[in-house]
Design a protein around this motif. Structure first.
Motif, PDB file in Angstrom:
ATOM      1  N   GLU A 162       3.385  12.793   6.707  1.00 40.62           N
ATOM      2  CA  GLU A 162       3.870  13.869   7.566  1.00 40.62           C
ATOM      3  C   GLU A 162       3.099  15.167   7.384  1.00 40.62           C
ATOM      4  OE1 GLU A 162       8.000  14.062   6.676  1.00 40.62           O
ATOM      5  OE2 GLU A 162       8.392  12.072   7.512  1.00 40.62           O
ATOM      6  N   ASP A 163       2.541  15.386   6.205  1.00 39.09           N
ATOM      7  CA  ASP A 163       1.802  16.621   5.958  1.00 39.09           C
ATOM      8  C   ASP A 163       0.297  16.449   6.142  1.00 39.09           C
ATOM      9  OD1 ASP A 163       1.604  14.986   3.752  1.00 39.09           O
ATOM     10  OD2 ASP A 163       1.677  16.611   2.295  1.00 39.09           O
ATOM     11  N   ALA A 164      -0.115  15.358   6.766  1.00 36.42           N
ATOM     12  CA  ALA A 164      -1.540  15.107   6.972  1.00 36.42           C
ATOM     13  C   ALA A 164      -2.022  15.782   8.257  1.00 36.42           C
ATOM     14  CB  ALA A 164      -1.806  13.609   7.054  1.00 36.42           C
ATOM     15  N   LEU A 165      -3.218  16.323   8.189  1.00 33.18           N
ATOM     16  CA  LEU A 165      -3.850  16.866   9.391  1.00 33.18           C
ATOM     17  C   LEU A 165      -4.284  15.732  10.305  1.00 33.18           C
ATOM     18  CD1 LEU A 165      -6.032  19.635   7.738  1.00 33.18           C
ATOM     19  CD2 LEU A 165      -3.908  19.932   9.027  1.00 33.18           C
ATOM     20  N   TRP A 166      -4.787  14.670   9.715  1.00 37.75           N
ATOM     21  CA  TRP A 166      -5.147  13.445  10.429  1.00 37.75           C
ATOM     22  C   TRP A 166      -5.085  12.279   9.454  1.00 37.75           C
ATOM     23  CZ3 TRP A 166      -9.047  10.972   8.070  1.00 37.75           C
ATOM     24  CH2 TRP A 166     -10.012  11.717   7.398  1.00 37.75           C
ATOM     25  N   SER A 167      -4.991  11.099  10.005  1.00 38.15           N
ATOM     26  CA  SER A 167      -5.015   9.903   9.172  1.00 38.15           C
ATOM     27  C   SER A 167      -5.444   8.724  10.033  1.00 38.15           C
ATOM     28  CB  SER A 167      -3.643   9.622   8.551  1.00 38.15           C
ATOM     29  OG  SER A 167      -2.691   9.373   9.552  1.00 38.15           O
ATOM     30  N   PHE A 168      -5.926   7.698   9.375  1.00 39.06           N
ATOM     31  CA  PHE A 168      -6.194   6.434  10.060  1.00 39.06           C
ATOM     32  C   PHE A 168      -5.854   5.297   9.129  1.00 39.06           C
ATOM     33  CE2 PHE A 168     -10.545   7.623   8.522  1.00 39.06           C
ATOM     34  CZ  PHE A 168     -10.773   6.573   7.655  1.00 39.06           C
ATOM     35  N   ARG A 169      -5.518   4.180   9.750  1.00 40.62           N
ATOM     36  CA  ARG A 169      -5.196   2.948   9.023  1.00 40.62           C
ATOM     37  C   ARG A 169      -5.797   1.791   9.804  1.00 40.62           C
ATOM     38  NH1 ARG A 169      -1.452   6.565   8.565  1.00 40.62           N
ATOM     39  NH2 ARG A 169      -0.477   6.173  10.570  1.00 40.62           N
TER      40      ARG A 169
ATOM     41  N   VAL B 218      -9.095  -6.438   4.514  1.00 42.47           N
ATOM     42  CA  VAL B 218      -9.421  -5.154   3.905  1.00 42.47           C
ATOM     43  C   VAL B 218      -8.622  -4.108   4.669  1.00 42.47           C
ATOM     44  CG1 VAL B 218     -11.199  -3.396   3.595  1.00 42.47           C
ATOM     45  CG2 VAL B 218     -11.717  -5.781   3.084  1.00 42.47           C
ATOM     46  N   PHE B 219      -7.803  -3.384   3.939  1.00 43.04           N
ATOM     47  CA  PHE B 219      -7.019  -2.301   4.529  1.00 43.04           C
ATOM     48  C   PHE B 219      -7.719  -0.999   4.177  1.00 43.04           C
ATOM     49  CE2 PHE B 219      -3.079   0.489   4.154  1.00 43.04           C
ATOM     50  CZ  PHE B 219      -3.013   0.724   5.516  1.00 43.04           C
ATOM     51  N   PHE B 220      -8.164  -0.289   5.186  1.00 43.19           N
ATOM     52  CA  PHE B 220      -8.941   0.930   5.010  1.00 43.19           C
ATOM     53  C   PHE B 220      -8.116   2.078   5.593  1.00 43.19           C
ATOM     54  CE2 PHE B 220     -13.575   2.591   5.547  1.00 43.19           C
ATOM     55  CZ  PHE B 220     -13.224   3.779   4.963  1.00 43.19           C
ATOM     56  N   THR B 221      -7.631   2.926   4.721  1.00 39.27           N
ATOM     57  CA  THR B 221      -6.822   4.053   5.172  1.00 39.27           C
ATOM     58  C   THR B 221      -7.300   5.335   4.518  1.00 39.27           C
ATOM     59  OG1 THR B 221      -4.564   4.884   5.409  1.00 39.27           O
ATOM     60  CG2 THR B 221      -5.057   3.680   3.389  1.00 39.27           C
ATOM     61  N   CYS B 222      -7.143   6.406   5.250  1.00 41.39           N
ATOM     62  CA  CYS B 222      -7.563   7.702   4.742  1.00 41.39           C
ATOM     63  C   CYS B 222      -6.790   8.774   5.501  1.00 41.39           C
ATOM     64  CB  CYS B 222      -9.065   7.874   4.973  1.00 41.39           C
ATOM     65  SG  CYS B 222      -9.756   9.328   4.180  1.00 41.39           S
TER      66      CYS B 222
ATOM     67  N   SER C 278       0.805  -1.222   0.000  1.00 39.83           N
ATOM     68  CA  SER C 278       0.000   0.000   0.000  1.00 39.83           C
ATOM     69  C   SER C 278       0.836   1.269   0.000  1.00 39.83           C
ATOM     70  CB  SER C 278      -0.925   0.015   1.222  1.00 39.83           C
ATOM     71  OG  SER C 278      -1.777  -1.104   1.201  1.00 39.83           O
ATOM     72  N   PHE C 279       2.010   1.189   0.600  1.00 44.49           N
ATOM     73  CA  PHE C 279       2.910   2.346   0.687  1.00 44.49           C
ATOM     74  C   PHE C 279       4.289   1.913   0.177  1.00 44.49           C
ATOM     75  CE2 PHE C 279      -0.221   2.892   4.097  1.00 44.49           C
ATOM     76  CZ  PHE C 279      -0.704   4.162   3.823  1.00 44.49           C
ATOM     77  N   PRO C 280       4.459   1.807  -1.130  1.00 47.34           N
ATOM     78  CA  PRO C 280       5.714   1.266  -1.674  1.00 47.34           C
ATOM     79  C   PRO C 280       6.946   2.140  -1.403  1.00 47.34           C
ATOM     80  CG  PRO C 280       4.276   2.043  -3.439  1.00 47.34           C
ATOM     81  CD  PRO C 280       3.492   2.126  -2.170  1.00 47.34           C
ATOM     82  N   ASP C 281       6.762   3.380  -1.015  1.00 47.74           N
ATOM     83  CA  ASP C 281       7.895   4.254  -0.715  1.00 47.74           C
ATOM     84  C   ASP C 281       8.446   4.049   0.699  1.00 47.74           C
ATOM     85  OD1 ASP C 281       7.617   5.314  -3.205  1.00 47.74           O
ATOM     86  OD2 ASP C 281       6.513   7.080  -2.557  1.00 47.74           O
ATOM     87  N   TYR C 282       7.786   3.208   1.492  1.00 44.97           N
ATOM     88  CA  TYR C 282       8.195   2.956   2.867  1.00 44.97           C
ATOM     89  C   TYR C 282       8.587   1.486   3.026  1.00 44.97           C
ATOM     90  CZ  TYR C 282       6.033   7.424   3.937  1.00 44.97           C
ATOM     91  OH  TYR C 282       5.715   8.752   3.972  1.00 44.97           O
TER      92      TYR C 282
ATOM     93  N   VAL D 220     -10.421  -6.362  14.031  1.00 44.17           N
ATOM     94  CA  VAL D 220     -10.027  -5.062  13.484  1.00 44.17           C
ATOM     95  C   VAL D 220      -8.812  -4.555  14.255  1.00 44.17           C
ATOM     96  CG1 VAL D 220     -10.773  -2.729  12.912  1.00 44.17           C
ATOM     97  CG2 VAL D 220     -12.449  -4.578  12.970  1.00 44.17           C
ATOM     98  N   TYR D 221      -7.814  -4.124  13.497  1.00 38.61           N
ATOM     99  CA  TYR D 221      -6.592  -3.582  14.076  1.00 38.61           C
ATOM    100  C   TYR D 221      -6.322  -2.214  13.473  1.00 38.61           C
ATOM    101  CZ  TYR D 221      -5.718  -8.379  15.536  1.00 38.61           C
ATOM    102  OH  TYR D 221      -5.835  -9.616  16.104  1.00 38.61           O
ATOM    103  N   SER D 222      -5.792  -1.331  14.307  1.00 42.26           N
ATOM    104  CA  SER D 222      -5.294  -0.056  13.797  1.00 42.26           C
ATOM    105  C   SER D 222      -3.778  -0.156  13.765  1.00 42.26           C
ATOM    106  CB  SER D 222      -5.740   1.108  14.672  1.00 42.26           C
ATOM    107  OG  SER D 222      -5.140   1.031  15.943  1.00 42.26           O
ATOM    108  N   PHE D 223      -3.184   0.650  12.912  1.00 42.00           N
ATOM    109  CA  PHE D 223      -1.732   0.712  12.824  1.00 42.00           C
ATOM    110  C   PHE D 223      -1.321   2.147  13.062  1.00 42.00           C
ATOM    111  CE2 PHE D 223       2.103   1.496  10.197  1.00 42.00           C
ATOM    112  CZ  PHE D 223       2.984   0.734  10.935  1.00 42.00           C
ATOM    113  N   GLU D 224      -0.435   2.333  14.030  1.00 40.60           N
ATOM    114  CA  GLU D 224      -0.009   3.679  14.395  1.00 40.60           C
ATOM    115  C   GLU D 224       1.446   3.898  14.017  1.00 40.60           C
ATOM    116  OE1 GLU D 224      -2.157   5.877  15.429  1.00 40.60           O
ATOM    117  OE2 GLU D 224      -3.728   4.359  15.514  1.00 40.60           O
ATOM    118  N   GLU D 225       1.651   4.675  12.999  1.00 40.79           N
ATOM    119  CA  GLU D 225       2.979   5.157  12.635  1.00 40.79           C
ATOM    120  C   GLU D 225       2.773   6.343  11.719  1.00 40.79           C
ATOM    121  OE1 GLU D 225       6.573   3.632   9.954  1.00 40.79           O
ATOM    122  OE2 GLU D 225       6.386   2.552  11.847  1.00 40.79           O
ATOM    123  N   GLU D 226       3.607   7.354  11.868  1.00 41.10           N
ATOM    124  CA  GLU D 226       3.489   8.550  11.042  1.00 41.10           C
ATOM    125  C   GLU D 226       3.994   8.240   9.640  1.00 41.10           C
ATOM    126  OE1 GLU D 226       1.957  11.875  10.114  1.00 41.10           O
ATOM    127  OE2 GLU D 226       1.940  11.280  12.212  1.00 41.10           O
ATOM    128  N   ILE D 227       3.077   8.184   8.700  1.00 45.15           N
ATOM    129  CA  ILE D 227       3.423   7.935   7.301  1.00 45.15           C
ATOM    130  C   ILE D 227       3.246   9.223   6.511  1.00 45.15           C
ATOM    131  CG2 ILE D 227       2.796   6.670   5.215  1.00 45.15           C
ATOM    132  CD1 ILE D 227       1.900   4.377   7.073  1.00 45.15           C
TER     133      ILE D 227
END
Length: 130
Positions: free
Chosen positions: A95-102, A114-118, A25-29, A86-93
Motif C-alpha cells: 500500500e505504501d509503494a510508489l509502484w510495484s510489479f509481480r 520464477v517469481f520476479f517482484t519489485c 512470498s507474502f506470508p502476511d497475506y 509470463v503472467y502478471s498479477f494485479e493486486e494491491e499488496i
C-alpha cells in the motif's frame, strides 16, 4: 481465462502453483480467494521493457553498468526465457509503494516458476521533500 481452460487439470494446477507461490512470498497475506482474471498473460518483450523501465534508474547507480543485462542472463540461465509463459498479477499488496510489479515466468517443460517482484517504497526516514 488468460490462464487457460479450467476444465483442464493443467490449468487448475497452474492456478494452484501461482497461489502457493504468492502465499510463500507474502506470508502476511492470504491469496486463497484470488480469481484467475487477476492474472494477465504477457509477451516476454513487454515484460522485459516494463522491468527495464522500472529498474533502469537503480541500475544507473550500480558500479557494474551491465547489471540489467547480467540480471536477465541469470534469469535466463534458471528458467530459459524462450520457453516461458509470463503472467502478471494485479493486486494491491504494498500500500505504501510508489509502484510495484509481480511477474511469474513459467517453464512447463522444466517444471519451474520464477517469481520476479519489485516495488519502490517511500522512504519515511527522509523528509517529504527529499
Amino acid at each position: 481465462t488468460t490462464l487457460g481452460d479450467f476444465s483442464e487439470l493443467a490449468t487448475r494446477r497452474l492456478m494452484t502453483d501461482l497461489i502457493l507461490t504468492l502465499n510463500a512470498s507474502f506470508p502476511d497475506y492470504d491469496f486463497s480467494n484470488i480469481k484467475p482474471n487477476q492474472f494477465e498473460k504477457l509477451k516476454i518483450e513487454t515484460v522485459r521493457k516494463r522491468i527495464y523501465e522500472r529498474l533502469s534508474e537503480m541500475a544507473s547507480f550500480k558500479v557494474q553498468k551491465d547489471w540489467l543485462v547480467e540480471m536477465w542472463m541469470a534469469v535466463n540461465d534458471v528458467i530459459d526465457l524462450r520457453e516461458c509463459d509470463v503472467y502478471s498479477f494485479e493486486e494491491e499488496i504494498d500500500e505504501d509503494a510508489l509502484w510495484s510489479f509481480r511477474y511469474f515466468f513459467i517453464n512447463k517443460s522444466l517444471r519451474r516458476i520464477v517469481f520476479f517482484t519489485c516495488s519502490e517504497k517511500i522512504n519515511e526516514a527522509r523528509g517529504e521533500d527529499d
